[in-house]
Design a protein around this motif. Structure first.
Motif, short mmCIF file in Angstrom:
data_model
loop_
_atom_site.label_atom_id
_atom_site.label_comp_id
_atom_site.label_asym_id
_atom_site.label_seq_id
_atom_site.Cartn_x
_atom_site.Cartn_y
_atom_site.Cartn_z
N ASP A 6 1.02 -1.34 -0.42
CA ASP A 6 0.21 -0.05 0.12
C ASP A 6 0.87 1.34 -0.37
N THR A 7 1.98 1.20 0.45
CA THR A 7 2.70 2.57 0.35
C THR A 7 3.28 2.87 -0.70
N ILE A 8 4.19 1.66 -0.90
CA ILE A 8 4.33 2.01 -2.49
C ILE A 8 3.64 2.54 -3.38
N VAL A 9 2.09 1.78 -3.44
CA VAL A 9 1.31 2.24 -4.49
C VAL A 9 0.91 3.78 -3.95
N GLN A 10 1.27 3.84 -3.21
CA GLN A 10 0.85 5.54 -2.43
C GLN A 10 1.59 6.20 -3.25
N THR A 11 3.36 6.42 -2.33
CA THR A 11 4.08 6.99 -3.00
C THR A 11 4.37 6.33 -4.72
N LEU A 12 3.83 6.04 -5.34
CA LEU A 12 4.05 5.66 -6.72
C LEU A 12 2.71 7.12 -6.94
N LYS A 13 1.92 6.93 -6.47
CA LYS A 13 0.82 7.92 -6.80
C LYS A 13 0.91 9.19 -6.96
N SER A 14 1.56 9.25 -5.23
CA SER A 14 1.99 10.87 -5.00
C SER A 14 2.98 11.68 -5.58
N LYS A 15 3.69 10.44 -6.52
CA LYS A 15 4.83 11.61 -7.54
C LYS A 15 4.34 11.71 -8.91
N GLY A 16 2.73 11.09 -9.63
CA GLY A 16 2.08 11.48 -10.21
C GLY A 16 2.15 9.80 -11.53
N LEU A 17 3.23 9.52 -11.09
CA LEU A 17 2.86 7.72 -11.87
C LEU A 17 1.97 7.09 -12.12
N ARG A 18 1.46 6.23 -13.02
CA ARG A 18 0.95 5.45 -13.01
C ARG A 18 1.87 4.47 -12.57
N VAL A 19 0.51 3.25 -11.84
CA VAL A 19 1.08 2.51 -10.26
C VAL A 19 0.86 1.14 -11.71
N THR A 20 1.85 0.76 -12.42
CA THR A 20 1.87 -0.64 -12.98
C THR A 20 2.67 -1.53 -12.29
N PRO A 21 2.60 -2.55 -12.95
CA PRO A 21 2.69 -4.01 -12.57
C PRO A 21 4.40 -3.65 -12.40
#
Length: 139
Positions: A6-21
């Motif tokens: 969850d932390t990784i997903v939130q971090t990626l999103k907070s930087k404006g990155l689409r969360v891909t596998p």
């Protein structure tokens, strides 16, 4: 494990990155290692159980993570780019015998001065690579 995901997903999103596998896997891999791997080492690690990533995908994921400041490139040897998820200011120690790489906290290095560098040069950032022999290889 779920909390880290969850932390990784939130971090990626907070930087404006689409969360891909692939981005998730590359970032997670880097967060869970201390050895400053190459892109090739990341690829091997991720494809260890079942091949799912290509070299191009790893490089594009690393570039995206680097561009938003989640990963940094570390150049400790000529022609080899390594990656580090520790983006806080720090230095590196590289063992001359086994090649291991360890972080050195920024505060552990004292006495660096740039007052005598050539006029016209402005230092805004620096990083040291200290070379020697680690305690595992010591004589």
């Amino acid at each position: 494990m779920e909390k880290q995901a969850d932390t990784i997903v939130q971090t990626l999103k907070s930087k404006g990155l689409r969360v891909t596998p692939q981005r998730f896997a590359v970032y997670s891999n880097l967060l869970n290692r201390q050895d400053h791997p190459t892109a090739e080492q990341i690829l091997i690690s991720l494809n260890q159980n079942s091949p799912t990533s290509s070299q191009a995908t790893i490089y594009s994921s690393l570039q995206a993570l680097r561009d938003v400041g989640l990963v940094r490139e570390v150049l400790l040897e000529e022609g080899v780019c390594r990656y580090d998820a520790n983006v806080a200011s720090h230095h590196h120690f590289r063992c001359n015998k086994c090649g291991s790489i360890e972080d050195i906290d920024w505060e552990q290095v004292e006495g660096i001065s740039f007052k005598n560098i050539r006029s016209g040069l402005t230092v805004d950032k620096y990083e040291l690579t200290v070379r020697g022999v680690c305690d595992r290889c010591g004589d």
